[in-house]
Write an enzyme that holds these catalytic residues in place. Structure first.
Site, mmCIF file in Angstrom:
data_model
loop_
_atom_site.group_PDB
_atom_site.id
_atom_site.type_symbol
_atom_site.label_atom_id
_atom_site.label_comp_id
_atom_site.label_asym_id
_atom_site.label_seq_id
_atom_site.Cartn_x
_atom_site.Cartn_y
_atom_site.Cartn_z
ATOM 1 N N HIS A 116 -78.139 6.996 33.576
ATOM 2 C CA HIS A 116 -79.202 7.548 33.380
ATOM 3 C C HIS A 116 -79.506 8.609 34.223
ATOM 4 O O HIS A 116 -79.221 8.422 35.573
ATOM 5 C CB HIS A 116 -80.425 6.480 33.320
ATOM 6 C CG HIS A 116 -80.264 5.756 34.342
ATOM 7 N ND1 HIS A 116 -79.435 4.465 34.385
ATOM 8 C CD2 HIS A 116 -81.098 5.441 35.254
ATOM 9 C CE1 HIS A 116 -79.639 3.806 35.704
ATOM 10 N NE2 HIS A 116 -80.721 4.271 36.269
ATOM 11 N N HIS A 151 -82.510 10.449 36.498
ATOM 12 C CA HIS A 151 -84.099 10.152 36.684
ATOM 13 C C HIS A 151 -84.634 11.908 36.717
ATOM 14 O O HIS A 151 -83.918 12.569 37.332
ATOM 15 C CB HIS A 151 -84.492 9.671 38.124
ATOM 16 C CG HIS A 151 -83.942 8.174 37.999
ATOM 17 N ND1 HIS A 151 -84.790 7.350 37.986
ATOM 18 C CD2 HIS A 151 -82.733 7.808 38.376
ATOM 19 C CE1 HIS A 151 -84.237 6.080 38.145
ATOM 20 N NE2 HIS A 151 -83.074 6.248 38.509
HETATM 21 P P1 5GP Z 1 -81.753 2.776 38.595
HETATM 22 O O1 5GP Z 1 -82.288 1.888 39.673
HETATM 23 O O2 5GP Z 1 -80.553 2.166 37.939
HETATM 24 O O3 5GP Z 1 -81.458 4.162 39.036
HETATM 25 O O4 5GP Z 1 -82.957 3.152 37.648
HETATM 26 C C1 5GP Z 1 -83.249 2.190 36.682
HETATM 27 C C2 5GP Z 1 -84.529 2.486 36.320
HETATM 28 O O5 5GP Z 1 -84.966 1.993 35.101
HETATM 29 C C3 5GP Z 1 -85.920 2.010 37.195
HETATM 30 O O6 5GP Z 1 -86.487 2.958 37.632
HETATM 31 C C4 5GP Z 1 -86.660 1.026 36.506
HETATM 32 O O7 5GP Z 1 -88.009 1.185 36.527
HETATM 33 C C5 5GP Z 1 -86.051 1.601 34.874
HETATM 34 N N1 5GP Z 1 -86.102 0.528 33.784
HETATM 35 C C6 5GP Z 1 -85.675 -0.904 33.973
HETATM 36 N N2 5GP Z 1 -85.871 -1.369 32.693
HETATM 37 C C7 5GP Z 1 -86.491 -0.695 32.144
HETATM 38 C C8 5GP Z 1 -87.052 -0.842 30.780
HETATM 39 O O8 5GP Z 1 -86.972 -1.748 29.917
HETATM 40 N N3 5GP Z 1 -87.682 0.242 30.135
HETATM 41 C C9 5GP Z 1 -88.032 1.415 30.968
HETATM 42 N N4 5GP Z 1 -88.748 2.478 30.479
HETATM 43 N N5 5GP Z 1 -87.624 1.790 32.122
HETATM 44 C C10 5GP Z 1 -86.860 0.670 32.668
#
Ligand code: 5GP
Ligand code: ZN
Length: 134
Positions: free
Chosen positions: A98, A100
């Site tokens: 993903h 951001h």
């Molecule tokens: P990472 O920490 O892997 O870079 O980012 C994962 C992101 O996914 C986090 O910012 C978290 O808030 C978001 N996230 C986790 N679970 C969900 C979900 O079920 N729905 C949405 N919309 N965002 C999620």
């Protein structure tokens, strides 16, 4: 049914606030936004992170650009952080690639306030390690 939360969001099995979609990617609002409009762009194809597959990463570039422009236009953002965490040590918590998109607004200190240079970095030593031939 997949146990990957973003695969389930892509499939519509888990609700999300979708803001953009094309053949390769889906973009939806992050549940825990750093800033208003914080959005995640994810490929429809499951790969673990941004360094797993160059083709999948490239395939979501149009969606990243379109979504970033959409957020800028609709929310009046004056800047944008575009980033992807790879691995738990980098802060990755969901292991489906993903990107951001974090809109930034006027007078916002941005990520620069968080990322202060480490004074102990030895550029020559690090450069030598990266460019050394085995
Ligand atoms: P990472 O920490 O892997 O870079 O980012 C994962 C992101 O996914 C986090 O910012 C978290 O808030 C978001 N996230 C986790 N679970 C969900 C979900 O079920 N729905 C949405 N919309 N965002 C999620
Ligand atoms: Zn997945």
């Amino acid at each position: 049914m997949s146990d990957c939360i973003f695969c389930r969001i892509v499939a519509g099995e888990i609700p999300s606030k979708r803001v953009y979609a094309d053949d390769a990617a889906v973009a939806f609002l992050d549940l825990a936004p750093f800033k208003a409009g914080h959005t995640l762009v994810v490929p429809r194809t499951h790969v673990s992170d941004a360094l797993a597959d160059a083709g999948v990463l490239a395939s979501i570039a149009p969606a990243v650009v379109a979504t970033g422009r959409l957020l800028t236009e609709k929310l009046g953002a004056s800047g944008m952080n575009v980033l992807s965490n790879v691995g738990a040590d980098a802060g990755q918590s969901v292991f489906h690639l993903h990107v951001h998109l974090v809109p930034r607004y006027a007078d916002d200190p941005g990520m620069g306030a968080l990322l202060t240079p480490a004074a102990s970095d030895d550029l020559d030593a690090v450069h030598a390690r990266i460019t050394a031939t085995a």
